[in-house]
Design an enzyme around this catalytic site. Structure first.
Site, PDB file in Angstrom:
ATOM      1  N   TRP A 278       0.818  -1.214   0.000  1.00 19.64           N
ATOM      2  CA  TRP A 278       0.000   0.000   0.000  1.00 19.64           C
ATOM      3  C   TRP A 278       0.849   1.261   0.000  1.00 19.64           C
ATOM      4  O   TRP A 278       0.525   2.252  -0.652  1.00 19.64           O
ATOM      5  CB  TRP A 278      -0.983  -0.002   1.162  1.00 19.64           C
ATOM      6  CG  TRP A 278      -2.073  -1.011   0.951  1.00 19.64           C
ATOM      7  CD1 TRP A 278      -2.310  -2.126   1.699  1.00 19.64           C
ATOM      8  CD2 TRP A 278      -3.059  -1.015  -0.106  1.00 19.64           C
ATOM      9  NE1 TRP A 278      -3.379  -2.819   1.169  1.00 19.64           N
ATOM     10  CE2 TRP A 278      -3.853  -2.166   0.074  1.00 19.64           C
ATOM     11  CE3 TRP A 278      -3.330  -0.174  -1.179  1.00 19.64           C
ATOM     12  CZ2 TRP A 278      -4.912  -2.491  -0.777  1.00 19.64           C
ATOM     13  CZ3 TRP A 278      -4.388  -0.488  -2.027  1.00 19.64           C
ATOM     14  CH2 TRP A 278      -5.165  -1.637  -1.826  1.00 19.64           C
TER      15      TRP A 278
ATOM     16  N   ASP B  17      -1.319   6.874   6.005  1.00 17.35           N
ATOM     17  CA  ASP B  17      -2.433   6.005   5.629  1.00 17.35           C
ATOM     18  C   ASP B  17      -2.625   5.041   6.809  1.00 17.35           C
ATOM     19  O   ASP B  17      -1.741   4.252   7.126  1.00 17.35           O
ATOM     20  CB  ASP B  17      -2.045   5.234   4.356  1.00 17.35           C
ATOM     21  CG  ASP B  17      -3.099   4.199   3.955  1.00 17.35           C
ATOM     22  OD1 ASP B  17      -4.159   4.112   4.613  1.00 17.35           O
ATOM     23  OD2 ASP B  17      -2.844   3.470   2.973  1.00 17.35           O
TER      24      ASP B  17
ATOM     25  N   LYS C 222     -12.711  -1.050   6.804  1.00 19.38           N
ATOM     26  CA  LYS C 222     -11.960  -2.019   7.602  1.00 19.38           C
ATOM     27  C   LYS C 222     -12.314  -1.902   9.079  1.00 19.38           C
ATOM     28  O   LYS C 222     -12.818  -2.831   9.670  1.00 19.38           O
ATOM     29  CB  LYS C 222     -10.475  -1.854   7.367  1.00 19.38           C
ATOM     30  CG  LYS C 222     -10.106  -2.456   6.018  1.00 19.38           C
ATOM     31  CD  LYS C 222      -8.889  -1.944   5.357  1.00 19.38           C
ATOM     32  CE  LYS C 222      -8.842  -2.503   3.933  1.00 19.38           C
ATOM     33  NZ  LYS C 222      -7.989  -1.737   3.048  1.00 19.38           N
TER      34      LYS C 222
END
Ligand code: PLP
Length: 346
Positions: free
Chosen positions: A102, A159, A183
């Site tokens: 990511w 993030d 999530k």
């Protein structure tokens, strides 16, 4: 309804209490004779929901009045683009710590806008960078940054899609952080963006409005129609978190991860993937001795009601995602299943 434990990395499990409240809201929201899906975002009732949701997050994150919260569409990937687009100008540089899938994606998007230097670990920061960016938890590899990594001399951005509000953290270290809601914070279609007002004031103004932080901030988060249903889900999730208490949630997350890692370390049959010092609490990855055993493990687990344990396609193996809504009993069921699988296949 079939009861099962869903280990999906995202969209992930939603607490049963939250699903009940969403079911009611889908039929008749607040006794208005309308579904939450049918109410204008410009009504006073929705405005109140919006402000309560932001206030809940503010309290849970323990932020001061110097921070603002935006609830935007486009998920975390939208933020990979929006952050550099709003802060980098021609020739300006930024530091991205890249230790996984990511972070790599985030850095690639920033490189389309400005000069990106990638660092293998936090530290050795560039003092001229406009900001430094980290990914606190790598959802695919199942690795986490230690909480005490060195603070950059420039605004720190992150993030936090897969570990926001899952363990104690000093959020005030960050100038801006973001997370896709699917999530740990509810359902898909929403990015929670939290920014220090002072940092935000340096963002670019001359951007198309929909992609401009300052435009969203000026409109108090309602520049255009937000994802109203995802905001309702975020509201109920944050209420649930406040009812449970963060300390209870954090302690439960700690126990869940410790139980699964203890099983992974108990026998050489299991091959945990993350180095010990970098183990994630929310995404736990491991392999079995052969690909054939992995396939059988995943199929039998699915039959036993332990679903979505397949690792990300980029990595393979097994991944158990244990976000806040994932119950402790599900980890116990997985460990029991693993023991009997090892007995018959080890
Ligand atoms: C899931 C995830 C993303 C991507 O989120 P989208 O909302 O699908 O764009 C980005 N970063 C991390 C760390 C993730 O876990």
């Amino acid at each position: 309804m079939k009861s099962l434990y869903n280990f999906c990395a995202g969209p992930a499990m939603v607490p049963p209490e939250v699903k009940e409240r969403l079911r009611e809201d889908l039929i008749d929201w607040q006794g208005l004779g309308r579904s939450i899906l049918e109410v204008s975002h410009r009504t006073a009732a929705f405005g109140e929901l919006f402000e309560r949701t932001r206030a809940n997050l503010h309290a849970l994150l323990d932020l001061g009045e110097d921070y603002t919260i935006l609830l935007l569409q486009g998920g975390a990937s939208g933020q990979f683009a929006m952050l550099p687009y709003n802060f980098l100008r021609q020739g300006s540089a930024t530091d991205y710590v890249v230790r996984g899938y990511w972070a790599e994606k985030a850095a690639q998007q920033a490189a389309r806008v400005g000069r990106v230097r990638t660092l293998a670990a936090p530290g050795d920061w560039d003092e001229r960078a406009v900001y430094a960016h980290v990914t606190t938890n790598e959802t695919i590899a199942g690795t986490a940054l230690p909480e005490d990594f060195p603070q950059p001399p420039v605004p720190l951005c992150a993030d936090m899609s897969s570990d926001i509000l899952s363990a104690p953290r000093d959020y005030r270290r960050y100038a801006l952080f973001y997370a896709g809601a699917q999530k740990n914070l509810g359902v898909a279609g929403l990015a929670v963006v939290v920014a220090e007002k002072e940092f935000l004031s340096h963002a670019r103004r001359n951007l198309p409005a929909c992609f401009c932080y300052l435009e969203h901030s000026r409109a108090e988060g309602l520049y255009h129609t937000p994802n109203t249903f995802a905001i309702d889900a975020l509201y109920h999730t944050t209420e649930w978190m406040r009812e449970q208490g963060l300390e209870t949630i954090f302690a439960r997350n700690e126990r869940k991860a410790a139980k699964l890692y203890a099983e992974l370390d108990r026998s050489g049959f299991w091959r945990p993937l993350a180095p010990k010092a970098e183990r994630s609490r929310t995404n736990i990855t491991f392999r079995l001795p052969t690909a054939a055993l992995e396939a059988e493990f995943l199929a039998k687990a699915e039959e036993a009601g332990l679903v979505a344990l397949k690792g990300h396609r980029a990595l393979g193996g097994v991944r158990a995602s244990l976000y806040n809504a994932f119950p402790e009993a599900g980890v116990e069921a997985l460990v029991d299943f693993m023991r009997s699988f090892e007995q018959t296949h080890g």
